[in-house]
Scaffold this motif. Structure first.
Motif, PDB file in Angstrom:
ATOM      1  N   TYR A 242       0.911  -1.149   0.033  1.00 49.14           N
ATOM      2  CA  TYR A 242       0.155   0.061  -0.056  1.00 49.14           C
ATOM      3  C   TYR A 242       0.702   1.375  -0.061  1.00 49.14           C
ATOM      4  CZ  TYR A 242      -2.735   3.801   1.845  1.00 49.14           C
ATOM      5  OH  TYR A 242      -3.434   4.917   2.233  1.00 49.14           O
ATOM      6  N   THR A 243       1.891   1.257   0.920  1.00 50.42           N
ATOM      7  CA  THR A 243       2.820   2.679   0.901  1.00 50.42           C
ATOM      8  C   THR A 243       3.491   2.700  -0.139  1.00 50.42           C
ATOM      9  OG1 THR A 243       2.896   1.930   3.330  1.00 50.42           O
ATOM     10  CG2 THR A 243       4.618   3.632   2.224  1.00 50.42           C
ATOM     11  N   VAL A 244       4.062   1.811  -0.819  1.00 55.10           N
ATOM     12  CA  VAL A 244       4.698   1.753  -2.090  1.00 55.10           C
ATOM     13  C   VAL A 244       4.015   2.477  -3.245  1.00 55.10           C
ATOM     14  CG1 VAL A 244       6.227   0.632  -3.698  1.00 55.10           C
ATOM     15  CG2 VAL A 244       6.532   0.230  -1.656  1.00 55.10           C
ATOM     16  N   GLU A 245       2.711   1.728  -3.481  1.00 56.96           N
ATOM     17  CA  GLU A 245       1.657   1.877  -4.667  1.00 56.96           C
ATOM     18  C   GLU A 245       0.896   3.440  -4.250  1.00 56.96           C
ATOM     19  OE1 GLU A 245      -0.605  -1.363  -5.077  1.00 56.96           O
ATOM     20  OE2 GLU A 245       0.764  -2.619  -5.909  1.00 56.96           O
ATOM     21  N   THR A 246       0.922   3.729  -3.110  1.00 56.22           N
ATOM     22  CA  THR A 246       0.233   5.113  -2.937  1.00 56.22           C
ATOM     23  C   THR A 246       1.150   6.259  -2.968  1.00 56.22           C
ATOM     24  OG1 THR A 246      -1.289   3.844  -1.369  1.00 56.22           O
ATOM     25  CG2 THR A 246      -1.204   6.270  -0.824  1.00 56.22           C
ATOM     26  N   HIS A 294      23.387  -1.231  -1.423  1.00 59.48           N
ATOM     27  CA  HIS A 294      23.489  -0.910  -0.147  1.00 59.48           C
ATOM     28  C   HIS A 294      22.110  -1.361   0.722  1.00 59.48           C
ATOM     29  CE1 HIS A 294      27.031   1.742  -0.812  1.00 59.48           C
ATOM     30  NE2 HIS A 294      26.270   1.970  -1.830  1.00 59.48           N
ATOM     31  N   ILE A 295      22.219  -2.639   1.224  1.00 56.25           N
ATOM     32  CA  ILE A 295      20.939  -3.541   1.480  1.00 56.25           C
ATOM     33  C   ILE A 295      21.060  -3.072   2.983  1.00 56.25           C
ATOM     34  CG2 ILE A 295      19.924  -5.645   1.665  1.00 56.25           C
ATOM     35  CD1 ILE A 295      21.566  -6.477  -0.764  1.00 56.25           C
ATOM     36  N   LYS A 296      19.745  -2.733   3.351  1.00 57.62           N
ATOM     37  CA  LYS A 296      19.449  -2.558   4.634  1.00 57.62           C
ATOM     38  C   LYS A 296      18.080  -3.201   5.125  1.00 57.62           C
ATOM     39  CE  LYS A 296      19.302   1.204   8.330  1.00 57.62           C
ATOM     40  NZ  LYS A 296      19.145   2.729   8.461  1.00 57.62           N
ATOM     41  N   GLU A 297      18.214  -3.817   6.122  1.00 61.91           N
ATOM     42  CA  GLU A 297      16.628  -4.287   6.698  1.00 61.91           C
ATOM     43  C   GLU A 297      15.766  -3.330   7.491  1.00 61.91           C
ATOM     44  OE1 GLU A 297      14.971  -8.338   8.997  1.00 61.91           O
ATOM     45  OE2 GLU A 297      16.940  -7.816   8.970  1.00 61.91           O
ATOM     46  N   ALA A 298      14.654  -2.976   7.144  1.00 61.68           N
ATOM     47  CA  ALA A 298      13.977  -2.094   7.767  1.00 61.68           C
ATOM     48  C   ALA A 298      13.353  -2.678   9.158  1.00 61.68           C
ATOM     49  CB  ALA A 298      12.643  -1.684   6.818  1.00 61.68           C
ATOM     50  N   THR A 299      14.427  -2.668   9.927  1.00 58.49           N
ATOM     51  CA  THR A 299      13.565  -3.335  11.264  1.00 58.49           C
ATOM     52  C   THR A 299      12.835  -2.419  12.320  1.00 58.49           C
ATOM     53  OG1 THR A 299      15.648  -2.309  12.416  1.00 58.49           O
ATOM     54  CG2 THR A 299      16.053  -4.581  11.560  1.00 58.49           C
ATOM     55  N   ASP A 300      12.861  -1.227  11.830  1.00 62.12           N
ATOM     56  CA  ASP A 300      12.051  -0.408  12.757  1.00 62.12           C
ATOM     57  C   ASP A 300      10.455  -0.689  12.626  1.00 62.12           C
ATOM     58  OD1 ASP A 300      12.366   0.496  10.273  1.00 62.12           O
ATOM     59  OD2 ASP A 300      11.840   2.542  10.560  1.00 62.12           O
ATOM     60  N   PHE A 311       2.843   2.238  10.878  1.00 61.28           N
ATOM     61  CA  PHE A 311       3.855   1.325   9.907  1.00 61.28           C
ATOM     62  C   PHE A 311       3.750   1.847   8.496  1.00 61.28           C
ATOM     63  CE2 PHE A 311       4.036  -1.963   6.786  1.00 61.28           C
ATOM     64  CZ  PHE A 311       4.880  -3.069   7.750  1.00 61.28           C
ATOM     65  N   VAL A 312       2.705   2.459   8.026  1.00 57.78           N
ATOM     66  CA  VAL A 312       3.139   2.997   6.532  1.00 57.78           C
ATOM     67  C   VAL A 312       4.060   4.389   6.872  1.00 57.78           C
ATOM     68  CG1 VAL A 312       1.789   4.477   5.102  1.00 57.78           C
ATOM     69  CG2 VAL A 312       0.680   2.530   6.076  1.00 57.78           C
ATOM     70  N   LYS A 313       4.096   5.141   7.812  1.00 53.77           N
ATOM     71  CA  LYS A 313       4.841   6.149   8.184  1.00 53.77           C
ATOM     72  C   LYS A 313       6.259   5.594   8.152  1.00 53.77           C
ATOM     73  CE  LYS A 313       5.777  10.243  10.979  1.00 53.77           C
ATOM     74  NZ  LYS A 313       5.384  10.876  12.353  1.00 53.77           N
ATOM     75  N   ALA A 314       6.438   4.701   8.957  1.00 54.89           N
ATOM     76  CA  ALA A 314       7.737   4.142   8.925  1.00 54.89           C
ATOM     77  C   ALA A 314       8.281   3.809   7.520  1.00 54.89           C
ATOM     78  CB  ALA A 314       8.107   3.001   9.957  1.00 54.89           C
ATOM     79  N   VAL A 315       7.701   2.887   6.856  1.00 52.60           N
ATOM     80  CA  VAL A 315       8.034   2.364   5.536  1.00 52.60           C
ATOM     81  C   VAL A 315       8.190   3.542   4.538  1.00 52.60           C
ATOM     82  CG1 VAL A 315       7.304   1.047   3.401  1.00 52.60           C
ATOM     83  CG2 VAL A 315       6.632   0.318   5.799  1.00 52.60           C
ATOM     84  N   LYS A 316       7.448   4.509   4.633  1.00 61.63           N
ATOM     85  CA  LYS A 316       7.630   5.670   3.680  1.00 61.63           C
ATOM     86  C   LYS A 316       8.849   6.284   3.856  1.00 61.63           C
ATOM     87  CE  LYS A 316       4.789   9.683   2.445  1.00 61.63           C
ATOM     88  NZ  LYS A 316       5.892  11.029   3.106  1.00 61.63           N
TER      89      LYS A 316
END
Length: 327
Positions: A242-246, A294-300, A311-316
């Protein structure tokens, strides 16, 4: 008269055949029932099956018994810990625990791995690596695993909230979702759906370079999952998509941002799974600059499962930083 006797004889033969077939069906059903019972429940001393039995659990030498039914399900909610409180397992009533052959578990054993695997590049192992047996054991729904850690082993400047439990199998280390860190008792809890080797990991602290940021050439947003999926895994994929597509529709259309959802257990994905170091449900952001990953896991985002807006805010935020070149 003769015709009447023949008719009576035919009717009698039909009755005999019907009874014979009925007996055969009953015999077959009883054999199937007996076979099914033998595959799902331990046997009693008299050759029958038990409605309940004691599941043997050995955590670092501390032995316990858990009362379960014939399907391997606990009769009550229960938490079992090692004597030194370094390991705890929490089972909810009705949780199904099966071995690799999908039969009810007979025993659980957890011991310190005498030959632990090396740490991943971006983190280090805090304390011991614990090997849980039997290999291939699986749980539905998930059970909770709690591991303690020594805060004195954490690097200076690292917050305790950043430690996490990771699982090690053939593809390497993979961070577990839904972690909860208790900084007072120095314990971290995550949910697991299978047995493997587990340990507490802490991220390595990298000094700030102070170099100006260079915008990325491309950003890959990759969500990995296992074949057997839980509600948290499905939630993370749904709201990441949802975050990516929005918010990044233009970047998606131009190819600046790429979104992928991949099964870590699919052999066709073996190369990319190894590249990202994924093992279980996990979200990665790859900031590609000058052809370098430069790969990083989105642990937050893991602690925000169930909190849609957060959740959306963190991914964005993670994707925006990656687009700016913050690898």
């Amino acid at each position: 008269m003769l015709k009447l006797k023949k008719r009576e004889q035919l009717q009698w033969n039909m009755v005999i055949r019907t009874r014979y077939h009925f007996l055969l069906v009953c015999l077959a059903l009883s054999l199937v029932a007996g076979y099914t019972a033998s595959c799902t429940a331990p046997s009693a001393a008299n050759g029958g099956t038990l409605s309940t039995y004691q599941l043997e659990i050995n955590l670092l030498g501390t032995k316990n018994r858990l009362l379960v039914d014939s399907q391997g399900r606990p009769k009550t909610n229960v938490e079992i810990s090692s004597a030194d409180d370094r390991i705890s397992l929490s089972f909810n009533k009705g949780t199904v625990g099966l071995d690799k052959d999908q039969r009810p578990l007979q025993a659980i054993d957890a011991a310190i791995d005498p030959s632990p695997p090396p740490s991943p590049k971006d983190a280090y192992i805090v304390g011991a690596v614990y090997d849980f047996k039997p290999e291939g054991a699986n749980f539905k729904p998930q059970i909770k695993l709690t591991l303690s850690y020594d805060q004195r082993e954490l690097l200076e400047g690292l917050r305790e909230e950043n430690v996490y439990i990771a699982c090690y199998q053939d593809t390497g280390w993979g961070k577990l979702l839904n972690k909860k860190v208790d900084t007072e008792s120095h314990k971290v809890t995550s949910e697991i759906d299978h047995f493997a080797r587990f340990a507490v990991l802490a991220p390595r602290v990298h000094p700030t370079s102070g170099m100006p940021l260079v915008p990325s050439d491309k950003v890959e947003v990759v969500y990995f999952h296992r074949t057997q999926r839980c509600s948290s895994c499905l939630y993370a994929e749904k709201w990441t998509r949802y975050t990516v597509e929005t918010y990044f529709a233009d970047e998606l259309a131009s190819g600046k941002v790429v979104f992928k959802v991949l099964n870590v257990e699919d052999k066709e994905n073996a190369a990319i799974v190894k590249k990202y170091g994924a093992f279980t449900s996990s979200l990665f952001i790859n900031t590609i600059k000058d052809g370098t990953d430069h790969i990083k896991e989105a642990t937050d985002v893991y602690t925000l499962i169930g909190k849609d807006d957060a959740f959306v805010k963190a991914v964005k935020s993670n994707i925006e930083k990656s687009l700016k070149g913050e690898a």
